[in-house]
Design a protein around this motif. Structure first.
Motif, short mmCIF file in Angstrom:
data_model
loop_
_atom_site.label_atom_id
_atom_site.label_comp_id
_atom_site.label_asym_id
_atom_site.label_seq_id
_atom_site.Cartn_x
_atom_site.Cartn_y
_atom_site.Cartn_z
N ASP A 299 0.74 -1.28 -0.09
CA ASP A 299 0.02 0.06 -0.08
C ASP A 299 0.79 1.25 -0.07
O ASP A 299 1.77 1.43 0.97
CB ASP A 299 -1.08 0.03 1.30
CG ASP A 299 -1.73 0.94 1.27
OD1 ASP A 299 -1.58 2.14 0.93
OD2 ASP A 299 -3.02 0.90 1.83
N PRO A 300 0.61 2.17 -0.80
CA PRO A 300 1.70 3.23 -1.08
C PRO A 300 1.29 4.32 0.01
O PRO A 300 2.45 4.85 0.23
CB PRO A 300 1.13 3.92 -2.28
CG PRO A 300 0.42 2.92 -3.04
CD PRO A 300 -0.15 1.86 -2.35
N LEU A 301 0.29 4.44 0.53
CA LEU A 301 0.09 5.42 1.81
C LEU A 301 1.01 4.88 3.01
O LEU A 301 1.81 5.38 3.79
CB LEU A 301 -1.40 5.22 2.35
CG LEU A 301 -1.28 6.03 3.67
CD1 LEU A 301 -0.96 7.67 3.18
CD2 LEU A 301 -2.85 6.28 3.95
N HIS A 302 0.87 3.42 3.27
CA HIS A 302 1.62 2.61 4.33
C HIS A 302 3.28 2.98 3.95
O HIS A 302 3.83 3.49 4.85
CB HIS A 302 1.36 1.25 4.44
CG HIS A 302 0.10 0.97 4.64
ND1 HIS A 302 -0.46 -0.47 4.54
CD2 HIS A 302 -0.78 1.66 5.29
CE1 HIS A 302 -1.88 -0.37 5.01
NE2 HIS A 302 -1.83 0.69 5.60
N ARG A 303 3.52 2.80 2.68
CA ARG A 303 4.93 2.79 2.51
C ARG A 303 5.40 4.32 2.69
O ARG A 303 6.58 4.46 3.17
CB ARG A 303 5.30 2.51 1.11
CG ARG A 303 5.13 0.83 0.87
CD ARG A 303 5.64 0.36 -0.54
NE ARG A 303 4.61 0.92 -1.59
CZ ARG A 303 4.95 1.35 -2.89
NH1 ARG A 303 6.28 1.60 -2.91
NH2 ARG A 303 3.97 1.76 -3.52
N CYS A 304 4.63 5.13 2.07
CA CYS A 304 5.16 6.67 2.00
C CYS A 304 5.33 7.03 3.82
O CYS A 304 6.09 7.68 3.91
CB CYS A 304 4.05 7.33 1.25
SG CYS A 304 4.61 9.24 1.29
N SER A 305 4.14 6.80 4.38
CA SER A 305 4.17 7.00 5.86
C SER A 305 5.28 6.55 6.67
O SER A 305 5.92 7.20 7.29
CB SER A 305 2.96 6.71 6.53
OG SER A 305 1.79 7.48 5.71
#
Length: 154
Positions: free
Chosen positions: A43-49
């Motif tokens: 998940d990009p939001l998980h990775r980014c955060s």
């Protein structure tokens, strides 16, 4: 307050709080373990955060840069729809000034002023999307301080 905090984001937030409370080694270990669960295609939001926060816990500026680059890479594939499932006001473009500011500071620490100025310019370009709140003021202030440090005119 977030609209939707899934289990992974809750775990990331918990580890970030550990770091803010001075438990840096534990926070770094936990976030690294969570990264292994998310994976480079998760998940990009998980990775980014996660990458954004884990970068701040690094002692080595090269490692900090590596994590900040991962955060930007994740933001590049993150959509507003996904971000807004977490918080209705969150946008990818609203994240970019902070992401580029962090990269500019990483490059400054590594003695790479041209790359630092490049990311500072990208951060400045994205400033108009920042809200007029504590977060927006924090990022704008960081941009101004780094510009002064790099000798970049206001």
């Amino acid at each position: 307050m977030p609209d939707d905090v899934d289990d992974m984001l809750a775990s990331i937030i918990e580890a970030v709080e550990w770091g803010r409370a001075g438990r840096v080694d534990e926070a770094r270990e936990r976030l690294t373990e969570l990264w292994g669960r998310i994976g480079p295609d998760g998940d990009p939001l998980h990775r980014c955060s996660l990458a954004h926060y884990l970068a701040d816990l690094q002692d080595d500026p090269a490692e900090e840069l590596r994590w900040d680059l991962r955060a930007l890479d994740a933001a590049d594939v993150l959509t507003d729809v996904r971000a807004q499932r977490h918080h209705s006001a969150l946008t990818v473009e609203g994240m970019r000034p902070s992401l580029h500011l962090n990269l500019a500071d990483d490059y400054r620490k590594l003695g790479r002023p041209d790359e630092a100025r490049e990311h500072l310019a990208l951060a400045r370009h994205a400033v108009p999307v920042l809200p007029d709140d504590d977060y927006g003021r924090l990022v704008r202030g960081g941009i101004a301080r780094l510009a002064e440090e790099l000798g970049v005119p206001a």
